[in-house]
Design a protein around this motif. Sequence first.
Motif, short mmCIF file in Angstrom:
data_model
loop_
_atom_site.label_atom_id
_atom_site.label_comp_id
_atom_site.label_asym_id
_atom_site.label_seq_id
_atom_site.Cartn_x
_atom_site.Cartn_y
_atom_site.Cartn_z
N MET A 292 0.79 -1.05 -0.08
CA MET A 292 -0.13 0.11 0.05
C MET A 292 0.91 1.35 -0.12
O MET A 292 1.87 1.32 0.72
N LEU A 293 0.40 2.08 -0.73
CA LEU A 293 1.31 3.44 -0.83
C LEU A 293 0.65 4.29 0.07
O LEU A 293 -0.33 4.78 0.12
N ASP A 294 1.46 4.60 1.16
CA ASP A 294 1.06 5.14 2.42
C ASP A 294 0.96 6.76 2.40
O ASP A 294 -0.29 7.33 3.11
N ASN A 295 1.88 7.44 1.76
CA ASN A 295 2.19 8.89 2.16
C ASN A 295 1.26 9.64 0.94
O ASN A 295 1.50 9.58 0.06
N VAL A 296 0.29 10.45 1.20
CA VAL A 296 -0.49 11.25 0.39
C VAL A 296 -0.36 12.56 0.47
O VAL A 296 -0.67 13.00 1.65
N LEU A 297 -0.39 13.22 -0.52
CA LEU A 297 -0.30 14.74 -0.55
C LEU A 297 -1.71 14.96 -1.35
O LEU A 297 -2.02 14.67 -2.38
N ILE A 298 -2.55 15.85 -0.76
CA ILE A 298 -3.83 16.49 -1.43
C ILE A 298 -3.89 17.74 -1.92
O ILE A 298 -3.46 18.59 -0.61
N THR A 299 -3.65 18.52 -2.99
CA THR A 299 -3.53 19.83 -3.12
C THR A 299 -4.98 20.28 -3.02
O THR A 299 -5.94 19.50 -3.44
N GLY A 300 -5.45 21.40 -2.50
CA GLY A 300 -6.62 21.73 -2.59
C GLY A 300 -7.49 21.26 -1.69
O GLY A 300 -8.76 21.01 -1.70
N ALA A 301 -6.89 20.65 -0.23
CA ALA A 301 -7.52 19.95 0.66
C ALA A 301 -8.44 20.74 1.22
O ALA A 301 -9.39 20.46 2.01
N ASP A 302 -8.38 22.11 1.39
CA ASP A 302 -9.00 22.95 2.05
C ASP A 302 -10.55 23.39 1.51
O ASP A 302 -11.42 24.04 1.97
N GLY A 303 -10.60 22.92 0.16
CA GLY A 303 -11.88 23.30 -0.37
C GLY A 303 -12.92 21.97 -0.22
O GLY A 303 -12.87 21.13 0.48
N PHE A 304 -14.02 22.07 -1.14
CA PHE A 304 -15.10 21.40 -0.90
C PHE A 304 -14.85 19.99 -1.28
O PHE A 304 -14.85 19.06 -0.22
N ILE A 305 -14.33 19.32 -2.30
CA ILE A 305 -14.19 18.10 -2.70
C ILE A 305 -13.08 17.59 -1.86
O ILE A 305 -12.93 16.59 -1.28
N GLY A 306 -11.84 18.56 -1.90
CA GLY A 306 -10.69 17.94 -1.17
C GLY A 306 -10.61 17.80 0.30
O GLY A 306 -10.42 16.74 0.91
N SER A 307 -11.72 18.49 1.09
CA SER A 307 -11.75 18.19 2.49
C SER A 307 -12.75 16.88 2.47
O SER A 307 -12.32 16.14 3.64
N HIS A 308 -13.69 16.47 1.62
CA HIS A 308 -14.27 15.11 1.90
C HIS A 308 -13.27 13.85 1.49
O HIS A 308 -13.38 12.80 2.05
N LEU A 309 -12.38 14.29 0.45
CA LEU A 309 -11.51 13.42 -0.12
C LEU A 309 -10.34 13.03 1.20
O LEU A 309 -9.91 11.98 1.60
N THR A 310 -9.92 14.33 1.71
CA THR A 310 -9.08 14.19 3.24
C THR A 310 -9.62 12.89 4.07
O THR A 310 -9.02 12.17 4.65
N GLU A 311 -11.01 13.29 4.32
CA GLU A 311 -11.76 12.66 5.46
C GLU A 311 -11.63 10.96 4.76
O GLU A 311 -11.45 10.04 5.66
N LEU A 312 -12.00 10.68 3.73
CA LEU A 312 -12.01 9.25 2.97
C LEU A 312 -10.64 8.85 3.10
O LEU A 312 -10.75 7.42 3.46
N LEU A 313 -9.65 9.36 2.98
CA LEU A 313 -8.14 8.74 2.79
C LEU A 313 -7.90 8.50 4.27
O LEU A 313 -7.09 7.46 4.37
N VAL A 314 -8.27 9.28 5.21
CA VAL A 314 -7.92 9.05 6.40
C VAL A 314 -8.65 7.48 7.08
O VAL A 314 -7.80 6.64 7.48
N LYS A 315 -9.84 7.65 6.75
CA LYS A 315 -10.66 6.51 7.07
C LYS A 315 -10.05 5.20 6.39
O LYS A 315 -10.17 4.10 6.95
N GLU A 316 -9.57 5.24 5.21
CA GLU A 316 -9.01 4.20 4.46
C GLU A 316 -7.62 4.13 4.99
O GLU A 316 -7.10 3.06 4.55
N GLY A 317 -6.96 4.67 5.84
CA GLY A 317 -5.58 4.38 6.39
C GLY A 317 -4.53 4.98 5.87
O GLY A 317 -3.34 4.60 6.29
N TYR A 318 -4.66 5.98 5.04
CA TYR A 318 -3.55 6.60 4.50
C TYR A 318 -3.00 7.57 5.50
O TYR A 318 -3.83 8.37 6.27
#
Length: 327
Positions: free
Chosen positions: A1-27
């Motif tokens: 599994m590739l563990d370390n993820v950078l999300i650009t635009g994480a403070d935005g609408f989709i980015g914030s939801h993607l942040t939550e999903l990836l944390v939930k998935e163990g990244y």
Amino acid sequence: MLDNVLITGADGFIGSHLTELLVKEGYRVKALCQYNSFNSWGWLEDVYCRKEIEVVSGDIRDSHFCRRITKNADIVFHLAALIAIPYSYLAPQSYVDTNVLGTLNICQAALENSVKRVVHTSTSEVYGTAQYVPIDENHPLQPQSPYSASKIGADAMAMSFFNSFELPVTIARPFNTYGPRQSARAVIPTIISQIAAGKRQIELGDVTPTRDFNYVADTCRGLLELVRCEKAVGETVNIGSNYEISVGDTLCLIRELMNSDVEFLVDTQRLRPGKSEVLRLWCDNTKIRHLTGFEPAYDIRSGLKATVDWFVQPENLAKYKTNRYNV
């Protein structure tokens, strides 16, 4: 599994939801928000996992900064962009600076730091008004606004790094995403927030265009499925529901779900220039289904209900200026 993820635009609408999903998935998530002197993290202020992520502030227009934040990243989800279409008529150069040059900076930095996967987020606006439906990934690209032109340029830049340097890029092309935390510049949150605030009349632009609306959880799941799919490297892939509905019918469904008798009025100031209005978007999602098995979990009614349920909470509605027109 590739563990370390950078999300650009994480403070935005989709980015914030993607942040939550990836944390939930163990990244392990490094979340980039745009630098500002208010020390605001945008929608990251509201995520349940705020203490479980590394938040960095900066600007993708700075190539040196991009090289620094991509170090040790296995995956980059590149969502940072200027996206409001009406504002692109007023400030087109800023869209080129952020969307095209910013994407160049991220791709160059990812290449130099040997990032293993890059998912670049596109938009269905690059297709313009449908020449045929449903729209698959081979549909011609039509720059009907400075925003869509900048995203066409950004997509081409990202794919050039795959073709020229074998950077493992996937271009994800979501159709119209909606849901909790979306900016009121978009039609669905505009309507919901104004009805929730007690408005009796709501001014709108053209409600005849059709869209393929997608609940934000489905868009984020599509992004995750693509990064896990090796066959998606070097590909452009739509994320959508394969369901078309007019803006007007969507608004009527919102009115029904909210038990409202609000009246919709046309405001000519909100109309796009004639050749710039995208009249029809309907996603062919065959490719992502074949590559990943992805299927949307929300239909339009269930997605709108979840969105309404979030907006009507007083603490959420208070974040929106319902008496102002968002450009």
